[in-house]
Design a protein around this motif. Structure first.
Motif, PDB file in Angstrom:
ATOM      1  N   ARG A 124       6.503   3.881   5.727  1.00 10.08           N
ATOM      2  CA  ARG A 124       7.858   4.444   5.694  1.00 10.08           C
ATOM      3  C   ARG A 124       8.014   5.285   4.436  1.00 10.08           C
ATOM      4  N   GLU A 125       8.832   6.322   4.565  1.00 10.03           N
ATOM      5  CA  GLU A 125       9.091   7.155   3.385  1.00 10.03           C
ATOM      6  C   GLU A 125       9.895   6.352   2.386  1.00 10.03           C
ATOM      7  N   VAL A 126       9.525   6.498   1.117  1.00  8.65           N
ATOM      8  CA  VAL A 126      10.178   5.779   0.023  1.00  8.65           C
ATOM      9  C   VAL A 126      10.494   6.772  -1.087  1.00  8.65           C
ATOM     10  N   PRO A 127      11.351   6.375  -2.029  1.00  4.61           N
ATOM     11  CA  PRO A 127      11.596   7.248  -3.183  1.00  4.61           C
ATOM     12  C   PRO A 127      10.303   7.498  -3.965  1.00  4.61           C
ATOM     13  N   ALA A 128      10.270   8.601  -4.654  1.00  2.00           N
ATOM     14  CA  ALA A 128       9.087   8.967  -5.443  1.00  2.00           C
ATOM     15  C   ALA A 128       8.734   7.845  -6.418  1.00  2.00           C
ATOM     16  N   PHE A 129       7.455   7.498  -6.485  1.00  2.00           N
ATOM     17  CA  PHE A 129       7.018   6.479  -7.442  1.00  2.00           C
ATOM     18  C   PHE A 129       6.179   7.090  -8.558  1.00  2.00           C
ATOM     19  N   HIS A 130       6.066   8.412  -8.567  1.00  2.00           N
ATOM     20  CA  HIS A 130       5.451   9.160  -9.668  1.00  2.00           C
ATOM     21  C   HIS A 130       5.864  10.619  -9.515  1.00  2.00           C
ATOM     22  N   GLU A 188       4.947  15.564  -2.596  1.00  2.00           N
ATOM     23  CA  GLU A 188       6.273  15.939  -2.102  1.00  2.00           C
ATOM     24  C   GLU A 188       6.886  14.876  -1.202  1.00  2.00           C
ATOM     25  N   HIS A 189       6.062  13.977  -0.693  1.00  2.00           N
ATOM     26  CA  HIS A 189       6.522  12.871   0.150  1.00  2.00           C
ATOM     27  C   HIS A 189       5.780  11.619  -0.298  1.00  2.00           C
ATOM     28  N   TRP A 190       6.491  10.498  -0.327  1.00  2.00           N
ATOM     29  CA  TRP A 190       5.905   9.232  -0.739  1.00  2.00           C
ATOM     30  C   TRP A 190       6.123   8.218   0.374  1.00  2.00           C
ATOM     31  N   PHE A 191       5.115   7.425   0.661  1.00  2.22           N
ATOM     32  CA  PHE A 191       5.169   6.433   1.723  1.00  2.22           C
ATOM     33  C   PHE A 191       4.704   5.091   1.175  1.00  2.22           C
ATOM     34  N   LEU A 246       0.865  -1.165   0.000  1.00  2.00           N
ATOM     35  CA  LEU A 246       0.000   0.000   0.000  1.00  2.00           C
ATOM     36  C   LEU A 246       0.906   1.221   0.000  1.00  2.00           C
ATOM     37  N   ARG A 247       0.642   2.149  -0.903  1.00  2.00           N
ATOM     38  CA  ARG A 247       1.502   3.338  -0.978  1.00  2.00           C
ATOM     39  C   ARG A 247       0.650   4.593  -1.098  1.00  2.00           C
ATOM     40  N   LEU A 248       1.276   5.733  -0.904  1.00  2.00           N
ATOM     41  CA  LEU A 248       0.570   7.010  -0.954  1.00  2.00           C
ATOM     42  C   LEU A 248       1.561   8.127  -1.176  1.00  2.00           C
ATOM     43  N   ASP A 249       1.026   9.270  -1.550  1.00  2.00           N
ATOM     44  CA  ASP A 249       1.832  10.481  -1.592  1.00  2.00           C
ATOM     45  C   ASP A 249       1.116  11.549  -0.789  1.00  2.00           C
ATOM     46  N   THR A 250       1.876  12.529  -0.334  1.00  2.00           N
ATOM     47  CA  THR A 250       1.302  13.640   0.409  1.00  2.00           C
ATOM     48  C   THR A 250       2.203  14.861   0.226  1.00  2.00           C
ATOM     49  N   ARG A 251       1.788  15.937   0.816  1.00  3.67           N
ATOM     50  CA  ARG A 251       2.539  17.188   0.694  1.00  3.67           C
ATOM     51  C   ARG A 251       3.286  17.502   1.980  1.00  3.67           C
TER      52      ARG A 251
END
Length: 163
Positions: free
Chosen positions: A139-145, A151-154, A118-123
């Protein structure tokens, strides 16, 4: 005070109001001023919420003592991966456990779809959201898009159902 979380159509009256409140808050924070009705409508127009149903996703609404207080969506992107989206708890209900219950409900739905990640992005300015995700094992991960506003990817690896 009792919380309940259950699947609900993204366009039910309560879900529609929660989505509107979500866009009002994220747009207002982004612009540093109250969002206009037009900006909120623009955010809701063709926002992809129609994918949060059936074989492609799920939308859940959290109620506190029977009153709609929060929502979250799940969008299945492939056989193993889904995105967490539109996580929102009305300000007067924050800090009372609703956010964690929303995440648990979406994670359960993801497992039912067979999703493993499960992943997400946020600001950056959505500090409370980032804290909620970290508290619940994301956990924070490298950008997937490279979408606007991200600005932050989890990500979180999900265990199999019942484990």
């Amino acid at each position: 005070m009792t919380w309940t979380v259950s699947p609900e159509p993204f366009d039910s009256p309560d879900a529609a109001l929660l989505r509107r409140d979500y866009y009002d808050e994220v747009a207002s924070r982004y612009w540093g001023r109250p969002a206009t009705v037009e900006e909120i409508e623009e955010g809701l127009t063709d926002d992809g919420a129609d994918l949060l149903t059936g074989a492609t996703g799920r939308f859940v609404v959290a109620r506190r003592d029977g009153r709609a207080a929060g929502c979250a969506g799940l969008l299945v992107t492939d056989a193993d991966t889904a995105e967490l989206t539109r996580v929102f708890v009305r300000p007067e209900h924050r800090g009372t456990g609703g956010g964690g219950l929303l995440l648990a409900a979406v994670e359960e739905a993801a497992r039912a779809f067979g999703v493993r990640t499960l992943r997400l992005d946020t600001r950056h300015d959505l500090v409370e959201a980032r804290g909620l995700y970290a508290k619940h094992g994301y956990r924070e991960v490298p950008a997937f898009h490279r979408r606007q506003y991200a600005e932050h990817w989890f990500a979180k690896e999900l265990s199999a159902p019942g484990t």
